[in-house]
Design an enzyme around this catalytic site. Structure first.
Site, PDB file in Angstrom:
ATOM      1  N   LYS A   1       0.822  -1.215   0.000  1.00  0.00           N
ATOM      2  CA  LYS A   1       0.000   0.000   0.000  1.00  0.00           C
ATOM      3  C   LYS A   1       0.851   1.259   0.000  1.00  0.00           C
ATOM      4  O   LYS A   1       0.448   2.287  -0.560  1.00  0.00           O
ATOM      5  CB  LYS A   1      -0.954  -0.016   1.198  1.00  0.00           C
ATOM      6  CG  LYS A   1      -2.035  -1.070   1.078  1.00  0.00           C
ATOM      7  CD  LYS A   1      -3.074  -0.971   2.179  1.00  0.00           C
ATOM      8  CE  LYS A   1      -4.179  -1.990   1.974  1.00  0.00           C
ATOM      9  NZ  LYS A   1      -5.238  -1.888   2.998  1.00  0.00           N
TER      10      LYS A   1
ATOM     11  N   LYS B   1      -4.566 -11.352  -7.890  1.00  0.00           N
ATOM     12  CA  LYS B   1      -5.859 -11.529  -7.238  1.00  0.00           C
ATOM     13  C   LYS B   1      -6.868 -10.521  -7.792  1.00  0.00           C
ATOM     14  O   LYS B   1      -6.519  -9.388  -8.101  1.00  0.00           O
ATOM     15  CB  LYS B   1      -5.706 -11.324  -5.726  1.00  0.00           C
ATOM     16  CG  LYS B   1      -6.970 -11.582  -4.916  1.00  0.00           C
ATOM     17  CD  LYS B   1      -6.691 -11.375  -3.434  1.00  0.00           C
ATOM     18  CE  LYS B   1      -7.960 -11.532  -2.609  1.00  0.00           C
ATOM     19  NZ  LYS B   1      -7.719 -11.264  -1.177  1.00  0.00           N
TER      20      LYS B   1
ATOM     21  N   LYS C   1     -10.574  -4.512  -6.945  1.00  0.00           N
ATOM     22  CA  LYS C   1     -11.389  -3.396  -7.427  1.00  0.00           C
ATOM     23  C   LYS C   1     -10.597  -2.439  -8.296  1.00  0.00           C
ATOM     24  O   LYS C   1     -11.167  -1.703  -9.102  1.00  0.00           O
ATOM     25  CB  LYS C   1     -11.977  -2.643  -6.226  1.00  0.00           C
ATOM     26  CG  LYS C   1     -13.051  -3.412  -5.495  1.00  0.00           C
ATOM     27  CD  LYS C   1     -13.454  -2.768  -4.195  1.00  0.00           C
ATOM     28  CE  LYS C   1     -12.566  -3.171  -3.061  1.00  0.00           C
ATOM     29  NZ  LYS C   1     -13.119  -2.882  -1.730  1.00  0.00           N
TER      30      LYS C   1
END
Length: 332
Positions: free
Chosen positions: A114, A196, A199
Site C-alpha cells: 500500500k 488476485k 477493485k
C-alpha cells in the site's frame, strides 16, 4: 456467553464488493452461522488509511451491509455491525499499539504494497493498522478468522501480540486461528490471472462486482484471458487463466474441478467461457435483486447496524474492561 466457537471477519467499505469477495468470503461465511457464533464487520476505521470521499464512504457502507444480508448473512443469526460504532476497537487498538513491535509492523506485506501504491499518503495509520486489526479480533475472543491465503500474516501477528500480552498479564486473550476455505479462497483477475481479483482493475474488465448487470458479466467473461491451448484443464502454474475460470465455475455450480474438466472435454474455450459467465450471472442475479431491495429500505438497514453494534459492544466491552484492569487503568 455462547458455547459455540466464535468467528469474526470484516471487509473494508473502500469500494464495491467483487465476485472474488463473494466466492472467496461471503459465500462461505453464509454457511457458518449454524455451527459458530459469527461477527461480521464493515471495517470503516481501516478504510480511512487511504483518503475517502465522505459521502461515498457512507453510501458504500450501506451498500455493503445490504450485500452482506443478500449474500445470506441473516442478521438474526449473525452479528452485523460497523466497526466505528463500537468504540472499544479504537480503545484496544491503542493499547495493542503499545504491545506491537516496530519491526513486526515493518515486515507486514500489505504495508509495503500500500505504501508503494500511495506514496503521497504513507500515514501512521497505514503502518499501525495491524494492531487495530488485532484488536478487532481479540476483542471478541475469536476462535477462527475467515481470511484469504494472503491474509494469514495478519492472524499470525495477532497471535504474536496476544501471546506477548498473555505472557505478561496471564490468560487474557484467546489465540485465534485462520479459517481458509479449500475452494474459492482466491479468485484471480480475469485479464491478469496471476493477480488476485481487485477493485483496482474494474476499468480494464479484470474485476467483476456483485452488483454488476448480467450483460456486463457476460462481456467480461467473453474477454477473459486464457492461453494458446484448447483444453479445459486445471493447471494453476501453466494455465492460470483457464484454472481461474474452472475455480469460478466450480464455486458457482458446486462441481469439482474434475467434473468441470470432463463436462467441457473436447469443447473450445469459447463454449467454456460462455458457460462460466452464465453460471456467474445466475449465481449473482438473486443476490443483486435482493441487495437493491434491501438498500431501498434505509430504516431496516439502520435497525440492523444499530442492533449489531449493541450486541458487539456487549462482548467487546467485557474484554476491554479485563484488559484495562490488567494494565492498571482505574475503572471509570
Amino acid at each position: 456467553m455462547s458455547e459455540k466457537k466464535i468467528i469474526l471477519s470484516g471487509i473494508q467499505p473502500s469500494g464495491a464488493m467483487t465476485l472474488g469477495t463473494y466466492l472467496g468470503a461471503l459465500k462461505n461465511w453464509a454457511t457458518l452461522a449454524d455451527e459458530f457464533d459469527c461477527y461480521y464487520m464493515i471495517v470503516d476505521m481501516h478504510a480511512i488509511t487511504a483518503r475517502q470521499n465522505p459521502a461515498e464512504l457512507r453510501k458504500t457502507q450501506l451498500s455493503q451491509l445490504a450485500q452482506y444480508i443478500a449474500c445470506g448473512l441473516d442478521p438474526e443469526q449473525n452479528t452485523l455491525f460497523i466497526q466505528s460504532h463500537v468504540p472499544a476497537h479504537a480503545q484496544l487498538g491503542w493499547v495493542l499499539n503499545c504491545y506491537t513491535m516496530f519491526g513486526e509492523l515493518s515486515r507486514m506485506t500489505q504495508f509495503k504494497d500500500k505504501s508503494a501504491k500511495n506514496a503521497e499518503n504513507i500515514n501512521a495509520g497505514l503502518f499501525t493498522y495491524p494492531a487495530l486489526q488485532a484488536a478487532d479480533i481479540l476483542l471478541y475472543q475469536a476462535d477462527l478468522v475467515p481470511v484469504g491465503a494472503d491474509q494469514k500474516q495478519h492472524v499470525e501477528l495477532t497471535r504474536d501480540i496476544a501471546l506477548r500480552f498473555n505472557g505478561i498479564y496471564g490468560d487474557v486473550f484467546k489465540l485465534p486461528e485462520p479459517y481458509i476455505p479449500k475452494i474459492g479462497a482466491k479468485i484471480m483477475d480475469l485479464q491478469s490471472p496471476e493477480n488476485k481479483m481487485s477493485k483496482s482493475s474494474i476499468a480494464d474488465g479484470g474485476c467483476l462486482l456483485i452488483l454488476d448487470k448480467p450483460e456486463d458479466i457476460m462481456r467480461a467473461f467473453k474477454r477473459a484471458v486464457t492461453d494458446s491451448e484448447t483444453q479445459v484443464r486445471f493447471d494453476a502454474e501453466n494455465k492460470p487463466g483457464i484454472s481461474n475460470l474452472i475455480q469460478i465455475y466450480s464455486s458457482c455450480t458446486g462441481k469439482t474441478f474434475e467434473e468441470t474438466e470432463a463436462e467441457f472435454s473436447g469443447q473450445g474455450y469459447g463454449t467454456f467461457k460462455q458457460s462460466v459467465g452464465e453460471a456467474v450471472v445466475e449465481t449473482l442475479r438473486p443476490i443483486r435483486e435482493e441487495a437493491l431491495k434491501i438498500l431501498a429500505d434505509k430504516a431496516y438497514l439502520e435497525s440492523v447496524y444499530r442492533l449489531g453494534a449493541e450486541k458487539a459492544s456487549r462482548q467487546a466491552s467485557r474484554t476491554l474492561r479485563k484488559v484495562y484492569k490488567k494494565i492498571g487503568f482505574i475503572e471509570a
